[in-house]
Enzyme design. Structure first.
Site, PDB file in Angstrom:
ATOM      1  N   SER A  78       0.841  -1.193   0.000  1.00  0.00           N
ATOM      2  CA  SER A  78       0.000   0.000   0.000  1.00  0.00           C
ATOM      3  C   SER A  78       0.887   1.258   0.000  1.00  0.00           C
ATOM      4  CB  SER A  78      -0.961  -0.042   1.184  1.00  0.00           C
ATOM      5  OG  SER A  78      -2.039   0.854   1.016  1.00  0.00           O
ATOM      6  N   ASP A 191      -5.729  -3.731  -2.369  1.00  0.00           N
ATOM      7  CA  ASP A 191      -4.707  -3.387  -1.376  1.00  0.00           C
ATOM      8  C   ASP A 191      -4.062  -4.625  -0.735  1.00  0.00           C
ATOM      9  OD1 ASP A 191      -3.526  -2.408   1.209  1.00  0.00           O
ATOM     10  OD2 ASP A 191      -4.409  -0.530   0.532  1.00  0.00           O
TER      11      ASP A 191
END
Length: 297
Positions: A78, A191
């Protein structure tokens, strides 16, 4: 250099004790002892997720850079993937800071109007990254790099270590419900914090045999959640803390920045987060140097 380090260290001295953890793990002691006489180690960096708190990675990298500690491989999840790809491309953390303090929200966030699968398309982030890297693919970067993502269909960890660097970062940052899932090789990717918020094993898979993990995550905030975006991030923090605690045990050395006073959705605290990361890195250096000296003996 943008920050006045004397002012920064004076500011840091006023912080309460215990705001940052920087420590070898039990595994690290064993690794260092076993490595004596084995020659220099191949250092890897694992940069954890954290949304806005990811700016703290830049400060930690500044401290490591000043100490002459460099890695040959980096994996990021991320926000960690965004900082990690810049590091892998050879960008100095001082240049990263300049970019972080000048980039505008509009340069990163492109609203996906009419798309029921997410609020942000992610193309702007992809273009931004590729622009900074002069459109180099991952395999052409100065250091080995992987962006950690999650396959939305299977739940599998997907480490993108070649191809379009901007697309890899976009995929790794695609928080479900916020970003539209990114299509990659027939997979829908979201993610990486869902499966690996602190990607230590991934950087080992890139060839690192001594891993420094940088954890910028935090305990869930007690502040009221103002909207959908904040609720989603809070949910990620609750889940991510448990996973990060497990993954920390795989590191040879852990730098844990105390980001509890920063909201993961507050992108206006970039300079403060970079400063907090720098202080964490500075405090970690004595113990880190000792272990590296043993490991490289």
């Amino acid at each position: 250099m943008t920050l006045d380090r004397r002012q920064l260290l004076a500011w840091g001295g006023a912080l309460a004790a215990g705001q940052v953890a920087a420590q070898p793990n039990a595994r690290a002691g064993r690794s260092a002892q076993a490595a004596v006489g084995a020659g220099p180690r191949r250092i890897g960096l694992a940069l954890g997720s954290g949304s806005a708190r990811g700016f703290a990675h830049i400060g930690v990298l500044q401290a490591l850079d000043e100490a002459g500690i460099a890695a040959s491989a980096v994996a990021g999840t991320s926000a960690g993937s965004l900082v990690g790809v810049m590091y892998a491309a050879g960008m100095s953390p001082w240049r990263m800071q300049e970019l972080a303090l000048t980039v505008r929200d509009i340069d990163v966030v492109d609203m996906a109007s009419g798309n029921r699968r997410g609020m942000v398309s992610g193309y702007a982030l992809q273009r931004l990254v590729n622009g900074y890297l002069n459109n180099k693919p991952i395999e052409a970067l100065s250091r080995r790099f992987a962006a950690v993502c999650t396959d939305l269909s299977s739940g599998e960890l997907v480490a993108l270590a070649q191809g379009d660097a901007g697309a890899a970062v976009r995929s790794s940052c695609s928080i479900p419900g916020v970003f539209v899932p990114n299509q990659h090789a027939g997979r829908e990717l979201v993610d990486g914090g869902l499966v690996s918020p602190l990607p230590i094993q991934t950087v080992r898979n890139l060839g690192a045999d001594w891993v420094i993990a940088i954890d910028v995550g935090s305990r869930p905030s007690k502040s009221p959640r103002a909207g959908l975006y904040e609720i989603i991030l809070q949910s990620f923090e609750i889940m991510g803390r448990a996973l990060s605690t497990l993954e920390q045990q795989q590191a040879d050395f852990l730098i844990q920045v105390d980001t509890d006073r920063f909201d993961s959705a507050d992108f206006n605290k970039r300079k403060d987060l970079i400063e907090a990361g720098y202080l964490a890195g500075q405090r970690a250096l004595p113990a880190l140097r000792r272990l590296l000296a043993q490991a490289n003996g």
